[in-house]
Structure formats: structure tokens, C-alpha cells
Design an enzyme around this catalytic site. Sequence first.
Site, PDB file in Angstrom:
ATOM      1  CG  ASP A  94      -9.275   2.367  -0.769  1.00 31.79           C
ATOM      2  OD1 ASP A  94      -8.270   2.162  -1.475  1.00 31.79           O
ATOM      3  OD2 ASP A  94      -9.262   2.300   0.476  1.00 31.79           O
TER       4      ASP A  94
ATOM      5  CB  ILE B   4      -0.677   8.237  -7.184  1.00 36.28           C
ATOM      6  CG1 ILE B   4      -1.845   8.637  -6.277  1.00 36.28           C
ATOM      7  CG2 ILE B   4       0.368   9.347  -7.231  1.00 36.28           C
ATOM      8  CD1 ILE B   4      -1.457   8.799  -4.821  1.00 36.28           C
ATOM      9  CG  ASP B   5       3.897   8.654 -11.488  1.00 35.14           C
ATOM     10  OD1 ASP B   5       3.849   9.546 -12.346  1.00 35.14           O
ATOM     11  OD2 ASP B   5       4.899   7.921 -11.309  1.00 35.14           O
TER      12      ASP B   5
ATOM     13  CG  ASP C 227      -2.350   0.478   0.856  1.00 38.86           C
ATOM     14  OD1 ASP C 227      -2.464   1.366  -0.001  1.00 38.86           O
ATOM     15  OD2 ASP C 227      -3.330  -0.009   1.464  1.00 38.86           O
TER      16      ASP C 227
ATOM     17  CD1 TRP D 258      -4.407   3.405  -2.817  1.00 43.07           C
ATOM     18  CD2 TRP D 258      -3.552   5.407  -2.312  1.00 43.07           C
ATOM     19  NE1 TRP D 258      -3.928   3.330  -1.535  1.00 43.07           N
ATOM     20  CE2 TRP D 258      -3.396   4.546  -1.192  1.00 43.07           C
ATOM     21  CE3 TRP D 258      -3.094   6.713  -2.217  1.00 43.07           C
ATOM     22  CZ2 TRP D 258      -2.792   4.959  -0.013  1.00 43.07           C
ATOM     23  CZ3 TRP D 258      -2.496   7.127  -1.031  1.00 43.07           C
ATOM     24  CH2 TRP D 258      -2.350   6.259   0.047  1.00 43.07           C
TER      25      TRP D 258
END
Length: 659
Positions: free
Chosen positions: A223, A204-205, A156, A202
Site C-alpha cells: 500500500d 507478492i510473487d 485483495d 501487493w
Amino acid sequence: MRALVPMVVAATALASPAPALKPRLDDGLARTPQMGWNTYNQYNCFPNESIVHENAQALVDTGLADLGYRYVTIDCGWGVEDRLPNGTITWNPELFPQGFPAMGQYLHDLGLLFGVYGDSGILLCGSPPNITGSLYYEDIDARTFAEWGADSLKYDNCYSDAATNYPNVNYAPSTSPHPRFANMSRYIQAQDRDILFQVCEWGIDFPALWAPEIGHSWRIGNDIIPHWRSIFRTLNQAVPQTDFAGPGQWPDLDMLLVGLDGVLTVPEEQTHFSLWSILKSPLTIGAAIPGMRAESLEILSNADVIAFNQDALGVSAALRRRWSDEGYEVWSGPLEGGRTIAAVINWRDEDREITLDLPDIGLQYAETLQNVWADETVNGVKTSYSSVVEAHGVMLVQLAETVEEGVYPADVFAATNRDVTTFSDVYAITSSPNFVLNITLTEVTAAATNITIITDSSRRPISTSIPAGSSSISTSVSLIAGSNNTITIRNAPPLSSITLSPPEPTYYTGAQDFTLTSPAGAYTCPDAYCLPAGSKIVDLSTESAATAHINSSTSGSKYLEIDYINNEVAFDSSWGWGANSRNLTIKVNDNNPVRLEVPLSGRHSELFGPGLGWWDSGRLGVLTDGWIKGTNELVLSNEGGEGGFTKYAPDVVGIAVYD
């Protein structure tokens, strides 16, 4: 404006250049999407030993394990704040008195696989109470996980951004999460044990560009939340990532909500499970299995739907068409053995009959069509198939022994009476006199043969001649948008088939062929971006518009393909009503506008990539009414955007008009 090569499928994605993906490590893991169970959706960050034992045993007792659900993952909340004196991470002995090595052995004895959870930050998600993460301890933690007998690691992204003093969450970090995940991946791969690595940062990027090199799956977004609306949000984020899926590298749409009490209706669960399956997402049950309602267990146990997910071809379905005003959309993709899977989602709050036009998924005919949730199999499906779809439900169909779009075998579509052959169920994507009809005979003609062609929309018959020594001929014909056209051919020799090609579209570049009202403006992109035009309209909104005047050869309905750009990723807003979409309205003359809620199109990092993902084009098609012969006014805007949709429309690269 300029001519554009016609598209074969009703809607596609335009991909701006992206770095070539390196092959996934050949470790034999995740050749199909992983399946299993995870503690989080039901128990949040409060797992314990008995919870895991009970659900693991239930996987076996219900037969779910035999269907492929084998990875049992203990999510956040399992650890403690301090490491042992030797620096190793450890479990909370009050929650797991027998310890994690014993847990691994218990699961292995059941024929299951042991999934552990870690974090690329200094603390695990769910802190406080604080539980140590793996940042700066990747080497020792990877060895520890392997010693415990772990078979997978969900990794995570909480408490990970050093530049901002390790906040719980930072959706816009100053540096990419990639190096942290790559570091753990390197140590996991160094272990003398196969461990499936799940990248969970999540979305990102834009991890689709880098995660396949280091992990077996990657979370495409934030989520999932326990609400029906999160299905639409997640699918919109999946749209530009579907073609990254493949053996050993799977976009993860997050855990399943199926079986959680009071969250989804049965039709909603069927939709959720169907789309996760055909998009080749890992299938991870998040609900408590003991005591699960029978309908939910039946959904999770559907062998056909699981088989679509585990299909050896490993190709994800993609979004083909979306009817925002009508409240439904179509996804489809290929399966092994030449089969096709398609899903029609009913977003409305009412049961209704919906028609799937096979050309929207690249087909014209299917010898067999299996409607999975309706438990119906139909033979000889020509052009269209209709079925009642429950509110928020899905028509999930598998098609086999198919014929590609635009091809009409005479023995399937035609009826002959003496010298007259009539083809029925002929599909036209647009109303136009410029369809190209190719007629193929069963044998070469001995002499020139004069034939007559009649269509529903032609004002006069078309007379043409098949030359001697030929077995085919082509001509232009007029058709009306829809699936009920007929083509009648008189005086022809025996026919093998006809083939129809749509008219060549004319392309109207947003920044050049449209007149803009402020604050909308034109923006020129770097080479090879904002395809196919290299420029785009920006800042279309409820307060601005783009207008073009377009000539049409006929009146009626016209099919448009819209090249749009949207990279407004719902991170913070995902917990509420963020949908990863923008609203566009298309108005022809004085008719009511057609609304199209477009998904994301970005295929580069929203933080560090070229144009921050706002140079990457997507494409969707819409059918618009109200065209007249001659000059038409076409207006792009976001009418009604103040009524619950986003204020801004997507950026628009251009529009292809099929006339």
C-alpha cells in the site's frame, strides 16, 4: 574485459529471460488505464452510503467524471461476517440501507461505473470486526457481484494463506497467490457482464509475469502510505515492470494521495500525479472530493496529464538517469504521433534550476516543448532545456517534432561564415577522443575535397578528405562530457547534417576484472542470467569493496554504465522507510565517490522464481570525475551506507566504461 555494444539511451534495463506473456483477454476493457475514485485513502474501512453518494455526485459536479474518472469503488468495510442462508455475500444494511443493487443503479444513473471490493482470503482486509471474504466462494460471489450490476472488482489478499492459518498478512506465503486470483478471474469472466478485474496482492510473487493473463491491472507493491517518501519507494518498485504495461494490462502503483489534507504539498502532488500518469498506472482518486482544495482539484483535472496516461500508444515511461548525489532523476517514454513525454523529479527540499539534456531521453532537438506545470511552451529546443523546479516538484515536458539523439541538422545547429561551418550545442556523454563523427553533404562531390575539423578538446585540427563522388565521410573526434561542445568544419561543401556516435565501451566483469575484499565474493549464475556477464559480485557493503585498474586514453569525466542486481523488496519495511533501493558508491582514484541509489531489478518471483529475482540485471549510467590518462583505480563499495542507507550495496554484474 571485452568490448560492449554501445547503448543508445542513457540508461536502460537489462532483462533476464522471462516467460512470454500471453495476450490479455480480448474483452475490450482497460484499453487505457482505468480511472475513478475509491473510498479507502480517505475513509479507510469505514465507508457508508452517504459517503459514496456525495463523492459520486461530486465527480459529476466537478467535471472529473467527464475527464474519465468513472469507476466508483467501495473498498473494505462494506460487508458483514455471515453469509445469507443461500450462501451469498451481502452488504452491511446499517451502512448501506438501500443495498448494493440500488447503489449500482444510482451510480449508473449518474453515468458512472460501480466498483466492488472483495478478498481472496477467508476475511476482508480491515477485519476485525470480521467480514467474510471470497475464498472457497468464488463462483457464487462472482455471480452475486454481476447481479448487483458491478463493473469492476478490486480483489485483495488478506487472510489468505491456509498453510499459516490465514493470518491477516503474509508477505512470504508457502504457495503463490496466483491460483486464488486466477480462480476468481475465471468466474468473473464467465458472467454475462463485463467486469474489470483488479489484482491486488501487493506485488507478492512478481505478478507482472502472471497477472496480465487474468486481470486488467495488478498492484506492483504494498500500500501507498500518506507520506512523501512512499513516492520514491513506489517508483523504485516500478522500474523493472514498466515494459509489462500495455492495453488491457496495467501496473497499478496504488491509489492517489492527491487531495488528502496535510499529506503532500502542491509540488509533491504534481510529481505524484505526473509519474503515475506517464507510468500508465490506473488513476484512482483516494481523497474526499467535496471540499477538496482548489489546487488539488486542478491537478487531478489537468487534461494534458490525463491525456498522457490515456495515450492510445499505451507505452509506459521508464527511468533513464538518476543523479543520487544531486537529488534528481529523469523518466521518459513515447506518446502517440511521435511525441515524447519526460519528467524530471527534484528530490531535494529546495527550489532550483535543473537542466534536462535531451540526449538523456534519446533526443537531440524538439521543435516544440511544453512545460506542463510551468504553463510554458518553447520552440526550437536544442540539446538542453532548463527550468526552475520547486522542492519535491517535477518538470513535466511534452516534446514534439523531434530529432533523435546524436543527429545535428545543419539548418538547426550550424552557423556558416564563408567556408567555415560551426555546429554548437553538441552533446557528449563522456570525455573521449573516440567519438565517431559522420558528416553528410547536401550533394555528391564532383572532386576530392580536403576539409579541416576542429573541436573544443582537440589539440590539433583534423585534416581529412572527402572522396570524389561521395556525399559523406566519417572520422574520430575528441569531445568533452557535457552539452556545450562545438565542432567547426573548414573548407567543406554545403553540409546537410552531422551525426555523432559515442565511443564503443569496454566492459569490465565484476567477478573477473575486480579484486574483492571480504566479505564480498564472486558468484556464477546459470546460463542466460546475470546478464551480460553470467556472474556477479555479491555482498558488497560498508565493510567490503571491489577494485579494478582501468586504463584511460584521456583525463576528464567518464560515463559508466553499471549492471546491477537488487531484489530487496520492501514489504514489511514499506510502512516505514523501506525504499526498494540499495546504495552503491563509485570512486575513481582519490576523488569523492559518486553515489547511485539503485532501484529494484528483479523480474521474477522473490519467492519461487529463478534466483528469487537476484539473477535479473538492471542498468543505470553515471558520470564520474577524476580520470587521468593512463591507469586509474575504480572502487565499488557502499561508503556512507551506515549513515542512513542500506548496509549492502546491490550485486554488481559489471561496468561498461565509455573512454
